[in-house]
Each structure stands twice: as C-alpha cells, then as structure tokens.
Scaffold this active site. Sequence first.
Site, PDB file in Angstrom:
ATOM      1  N   HIS A  99     -17.589  11.609  52.874  1.00 38.39           N
ATOM      2  CA  HIS A  99     -18.191  10.934  54.168  1.00 38.39           C
ATOM      3  C   HIS A  99     -19.531  10.604  53.545  1.00 38.39           C
ATOM      4  O   HIS A  99     -20.040  11.433  52.708  1.00 38.39           O
ATOM      5  CB  HIS A  99     -18.090  11.794  55.231  1.00 38.39           C
ATOM      6  CG  HIS A  99     -16.637  12.289  56.064  1.00 38.39           C
ATOM      7  ND1 HIS A  99     -16.209  13.315  55.332  1.00 38.39           N
ATOM      8  CD2 HIS A  99     -16.207  11.700  57.062  1.00 38.39           C
ATOM      9  CE1 HIS A  99     -14.989  13.554  56.169  1.00 38.39           C
ATOM     10  NE2 HIS A  99     -15.259  12.805  57.216  1.00 38.39           N
ATOM     11  N   ASP A 102     -21.710  13.792  53.672  1.00 38.03           N
ATOM     12  CA  ASP A 102     -21.503  14.752  52.687  1.00 38.03           C
ATOM     13  C   ASP A 102     -22.405  14.628  51.814  1.00 38.03           C
ATOM     14  O   ASP A 102     -22.787  15.772  50.903  1.00 38.03           O
ATOM     15  CB  ASP A 102     -20.135  14.884  52.281  1.00 38.03           C
ATOM     16  CG  ASP A 102     -18.902  14.663  53.331  1.00 38.03           C
ATOM     17  OD1 ASP A 102     -19.212  15.416  54.444  1.00 38.03           O
ATOM     18  OD2 ASP A 102     -17.832  14.114  53.251  1.00 38.03           O
TER      19      ASP A 102
END
Length: 433
Positions: A99, A102
């Site tokens: 993501h 992240d």
Amino acid sequence: MTDFFKGIPQIRYEGPNSTNEFAFRHYNPTEVVMGKTMAEHLRFAIAWWHSFAWPGGDPFGGQTFERPWFGDTLDLAKLKADVAFEMFDILGAPFFCFHDADIRPEGKDFAENTRNLETIVDYIGEKMAGSQTKLLWGTANLFSHRRFMSGAATNPDPEVFAWSAATVKTCMDATHKLGGQNYVLWGGREGYETLLNTDLTREAEHAGRFLQMVVDYKHKIGFKGTILIEPKPQEPSKHQYDYDVATVYGFLKRFGLENEVKLNIEQGHAILAGHSFEHELALAASLGILGSIDMNRNDYQSGWDTDQFPDSVPEMARAYYEVLKAGGFTTGGTNFDAKIRRQSIDPEDLILGHVGAMDVCARALKAAAALLEDGGLEANRNARYAGWDKPEAKAMLGSDLASIEALVRAKGINPQPKSGRQERLENLWNRFV
C-alpha cells in the site's frame, strides 16, 4: 547492507530430510510440476504492510515490535526498503506487494503525500534494478487514516471521494512505473454501521463510478496489468459492500465491469464470510474472475481476521487444486498477507514464518497437481453429470415446462436417487494429501 538480518543465511532447498530450519524442505523453485516450475506456479509475494510496517499490535494492545525503520521520515522509509530487499533476497521471493502508506511517510497534505510516494518509488525502483524481485501488485490505503472513517469511494463527503480518487491515481502511477503486474482495490471501509444514516443506492452508485474511473485510467496510461478487487465481509464495517465473491460479481455486473476486473481472494476473508477458501476460488473461476490470492489463515476460535501464516497442507491443497483446475495464475500469484505473532519479536521469526509458509504451499501444490493428473476426482465428477451430455437432456434446457411435462408422461420418467459418493471421494483425496 543493514545488519537487521545479520547471521541469517540465504534460504535454499535442501529436501524433506533436512534438519536445517533455515532451508526449504519442499519448495524447490526449479522443480517442474505439470509443465511449469514451482516458482512459476506459486509466484510468491511478500506483503510490505505485515512484514515491515505492522508494529505488532492487536485489538487489545499496542506495539510489541521495535524496528529501526519505524518513524515518519523519508530516510527511515528508505531504510525500510533496504531491509525489505535484503529479506526478499534471503527468501528468493519473486514478488512483493504494497500500500502507499506502507512505503512512504504520511505528509501534511495530499501534495506532500504524493512527493513522498514519488521519492520512495524512485528509491524502490533503484533497489529493484539490483534484485530479481518484482512487484506483483500495488494498492492505496484508503482505510487507516481518520478521514476514511466513513469510507472512501462510498463516503458521504465528496471531498473524501476526491482525495481517494486522486490517491488511487498516484498509486496506479506508482504501480505502473515499478512494472506491477496487477493493481488491487480493497474497500477496507466501504460499508456502513447503521442504515439510519446511510443511503445504500447512492453509495453503491458512487463506488461503481469510482471503479469505472479506475478502469478508464488503466487504459489511459497503458497499464497492461489486471485490476483486482479483494472481497472481505464485516470487519471493520458492520456491513461491507464487498462481502464475498458472489457479492462482488453482482456489483461488477451491475456496473458493466465483469470483463474488466478480477478478484484477489484471501483465505481469511473467505472464512469470515462463512465460506471455505476453495469455495470462493471455485466460484471465482466459474465466473471467470479468478485473478490472484492472499495466502494466510484465520484462527477458527477468533472472530476477527488474524492473518496467520498457513500451516495446513490439506486446506491449501484444496485451494491450489481449484487454482490449477482453472489454469493457474496469469498476472496473479500467492501473496503472503500474513503476519508473525506479536510475541515473535526476533528477525529470525519473520524469515522462518515465510519459510514455513512457502513449504506448506509447495507441498499443497504438489498434492493438488498429483490428484489432478491422476484424474480420478474429475472422472467421478464427470460421471455424476454424464446424463446431461445426452442429446435429449441438452434439448430439454432449450425447451419449456409444458413440453417437459409431456416428455415425463410419455416416457414414464420416475427417477430414483443416486449416491453422491462423498466418502469415496474423500478417501481418494486423502491418498494424495
């Protein structure tokens, strides 16, 4: 090189009799199974969020992990990437998934988020140039920040919709730039808590239009990968719009997207929906929308998504049987959406969690392939439906009720039950697992 995994060797295949815990016993990347190597079949990917971003919390307690890259700066994000690629090399992992949240620090606004994402994507691109690990898929985190508490595409506030659409655009750009083979949308908060403040029709229409925009942008930028939706029931919303495979397929049909979008199916989400993993995979394959899988397991005594590493060869064999029967992965793969336990605080635990999971999947794949090549299960299945291969049975499907009644009367049709042979087939299955 960092020293986070200092002393941990590269994991190699040593065979089933090896007593070395830092070795594969069953996953041999070059072993050929049904005409392809195991690496080509399984297409393992490491989840950036669980492996490098998760702090070890649970619903009742906070951080237990102490990682040198934890923090909200670009330098720490780059250190996280350094460690990630060291782990990919240790495991020989062919892919990773991420993501946006992240891999980049959170900025003060959209512009800073985008700058941070672009900077770290360039850095990851440099890391990839010196590694064999590729990007299986990217996605946007549209659920963690408080702005998404009422959803993203389905949010009643049009400004949140706009922020979400703009964020997905930047994440698709990042995925495309890194050569990603898929782009995933997971509606982490696309659902509702109460109908007292929810307009179901409006929210569904907004979600459908959002996805249409994603597909349009894919074609605009020439992204050749697959757009995937990941179904999940309930958690965190009481009612999730992407509940399971059947629900998502109905959504895709409603908005004319069934030929543009496939599914990323997770074992843990299937269990939360009251299904088995193999059911969701078989249904997706039947509908022509099986794309990729998130591999993990849930604790069957817990009521939430525990995201544990897989440890059951029989369960995974049933899953891979459906994948193989459907023709195997094309752009998809096996992403370990799994996290070590919050008590497993050593770097070795992170490596060994993946080693064990890769071995379980390899054993399961080989068992599923052997059963499929044997042909016994499919022969029994075909025999059960053999009556439908007769011309008169096929003609009946194009007939009408009155004509069928006349046929039953004329032929004196009086059918008797036939055994489904479930126990025999379970015994057949267990010969291979």
